[in-house]
Write a protein that holds these residues in place. Structure first.
Motif, PDB file in Angstrom:
ATOM      1  N   ARG A  32       0.802  -1.226  -0.009  1.00  0.00           N
ATOM      2  CA  ARG A  32       0.127   0.018   0.170  1.00  0.00           C
ATOM      3  C   ARG A  32       0.967   1.446  -0.049  1.00  0.00           C
ATOM      4  N   PHE A  33       0.183   2.522  -0.711  1.00  0.00           N
ATOM      5  CA  PHE A  33       0.974   3.614  -0.545  1.00  0.00           C
ATOM      6  C   PHE A  33       1.334   4.182   0.848  1.00  0.00           C
ATOM      7  N   MET A  34       2.244   4.774   1.095  1.00  0.00           N
ATOM      8  CA  MET A  34       2.240   5.320   2.660  1.00  0.00           C
ATOM      9  C   MET A  34       3.077   6.445   2.667  1.00  0.00           C
ATOM     10  N   MET A  35       2.829   7.576   3.302  1.00  0.00           N
ATOM     11  CA  MET A  35       3.570   8.700   3.768  1.00  0.00           C
ATOM     12  C   MET A  35       4.793   8.341   4.660  1.00  0.00           C
ATOM     13  N   PHE A  36       6.021   8.752   4.321  1.00  0.00           N
ATOM     14  CA  PHE A  36       7.287   8.419   5.144  1.00  0.00           C
ATOM     15  C   PHE A  36       8.050   9.582   5.529  1.00  0.00           C
ATOM     16  N   ASN A  37       8.436   9.678   6.824  1.00  0.00           N
ATOM     17  CA  ASN A  37       9.209  10.547   7.417  1.00  0.00           C
ATOM     18  C   ASN A  37      10.459   9.750   7.759  1.00  0.00           C
ATOM     19  N   ASN A  38      11.643  10.683   8.242  1.00  0.00           N
ATOM     20  CA  ASN A  38      12.800   9.877   8.435  1.00  0.00           C
ATOM     21  C   ASN A  38      13.552  10.538   9.548  1.00  0.00           C
ATOM     22  N   GLU A  39      14.426   9.940  10.149  1.00  0.00           N
ATOM     23  CA  GLU A  39      15.696  10.447  11.170  1.00  0.00           C
ATOM     24  C   GLU A  39      16.677   9.638  10.630  1.00  0.00           C
ATOM     25  N   ALA A  91       5.789   9.517  22.441  1.00  0.00           N
ATOM     26  CA  ALA A  91       4.810  10.672  22.277  1.00  0.00           C
ATOM     27  C   ALA A  91       5.529  11.804  21.636  1.00  0.00           C
ATOM     28  N   GLU A  92       6.993  12.100  21.552  1.00  0.00           N
ATOM     29  CA  GLU A  92       7.815  13.205  21.154  1.00  0.00           C
ATOM     30  C   GLU A  92       7.704  12.705  19.650  1.00  0.00           C
ATOM     31  N   LEU A  93       7.829  11.659  19.226  1.00  0.00           N
ATOM     32  CA  LEU A  93       8.156  11.374  17.868  1.00  0.00           C
ATOM     33  C   LEU A  93       6.759  10.995  17.106  1.00  0.00           C
ATOM     34  N   LYS A  94       5.982  10.641  17.950  1.00  0.00           N
ATOM     35  CA  LYS A  94       4.476  10.885  17.411  1.00  0.00           C
ATOM     36  C   LYS A  94       4.027  12.288  17.045  1.00  0.00           C
ATOM     37  N   LYS A  95       4.355  13.070  17.767  1.00  0.00           N
ATOM     38  CA  LYS A  95       3.776  14.301  17.770  1.00  0.00           C
ATOM     39  C   LYS A  95       4.501  15.020  16.390  1.00  0.00           C
ATOM     40  N   LYS A  96       6.006  14.614  16.508  1.00  0.00           N
ATOM     41  CA  LYS A  96       6.711  15.363  15.385  1.00  0.00           C
ATOM     42  C   LYS A  96       6.425  15.008  13.924  1.00  0.00           C
ATOM     43  N   PHE A  97       6.062  13.642  13.969  1.00  0.00           N
ATOM     44  CA  PHE A  97       5.672  12.946  12.547  1.00  0.00           C
ATOM     45  C   PHE A  97       4.118  12.825  12.266  1.00  0.00           C
ATOM     46  N   TRP A  98       3.363  13.540  13.252  1.00  0.00           N
ATOM     47  CA  TRP A  98       1.961  13.774  12.574  1.00  0.00           C
ATOM     48  C   TRP A  98       1.765  14.923  11.805  1.00  0.00           C
ATOM     49  N   SER A  99       0.983  14.863  10.811  1.00  0.00           N
ATOM     50  CA  SER A  99       0.584  16.259  10.220  1.00  0.00           C
ATOM     51  C   SER A  99      -0.971  16.147   9.683  1.00  0.00           C
ATOM     52  N   GLU A 100      -1.466  17.264   9.304  1.00  0.00           N
ATOM     53  CA  GLU A 100      -2.723  17.526   8.961  1.00  0.00           C
ATOM     54  C   GLU A 100      -3.137  16.577   7.808  1.00  0.00           C
ATOM     55  N   LYS A 101      -2.203  16.020   6.847  1.00  0.00           N
ATOM     56  CA  LYS A 101      -2.356  15.133   5.883  1.00  0.00           C
ATOM     57  C   LYS A 101      -2.897  13.780   6.596  1.00  0.00           C
TER      58      LYS A 101
END
Length: 139
Positions: A32-39, A91-101
């Motif tokens: 499936r298509f996903m949106m990715f972020n990275n560190e 919780a810090e990473l969950k907040k960092k990687f959440w977006s309106e999208k």
């Protein structure tokens, strides 16, 4: 200064945010298509805890990711990634990687159904251009 393979992969991660994530379900691949972020070279993607992929990963943490290649630009490079998936509880990473999208699936960073998947690469195959032999980065 020439970029190392690791630098090229990190640059690709920073420019390409949509790709495919394949999990295993009943011994068969499911993509499936996903949106990715990275560190660095670790990828993160958000999902709802009730989604099939969460269930798939609980059964088998081995995943495959395709990221990169944009035929509408000069970005022909792409990667194939074998990774281990786990649930990121920070919780810090969950907040960092959440977006309106993500609002269609996850109401907010505090949504109790919000699950952040941490995808730790085992092997990355970097393709400079389609048809050219890949460079392998083993982590």
């Amino acid at each position: 200064m020439t970029n190392t393979l690791k630098d090229k992969v990190a640059e690709l991660f920073s420019h390409h945010k949509v790709g495919t994530l394949a999990t295993i379900r009943d011994s068969k691949p499911y993509s499936r298509f996903m949106m990715f972020n990275n560190e660095e070279l670790t990828l993160y993607t958000a999902t709802n805890e009730h989604a099939h992929k969460a269930e798939d990963i609980a059964q088998n943490p081995n995943v495959h990711i395709l990221l990169g290649y944009d035929r509408d630009s000069d970005h022909e490079h792409y990667v194939e990634i074998e990774a281990k998936a786990s649930v990121e509880e920070s919780a810090e990473l969950k907040k960092k990687f959440w977006s309106e999208k993500l609002k269609h699936w996850i109401a907010s960073p505090e949504d109790p159904e919000y699950m952040l998947l941490k995808l730790t690469p085992v092997t990355i195959l970097y393709y400079e251009k389609p048809g050219k032999e890949p460079q392998e980065l083993t982590l």
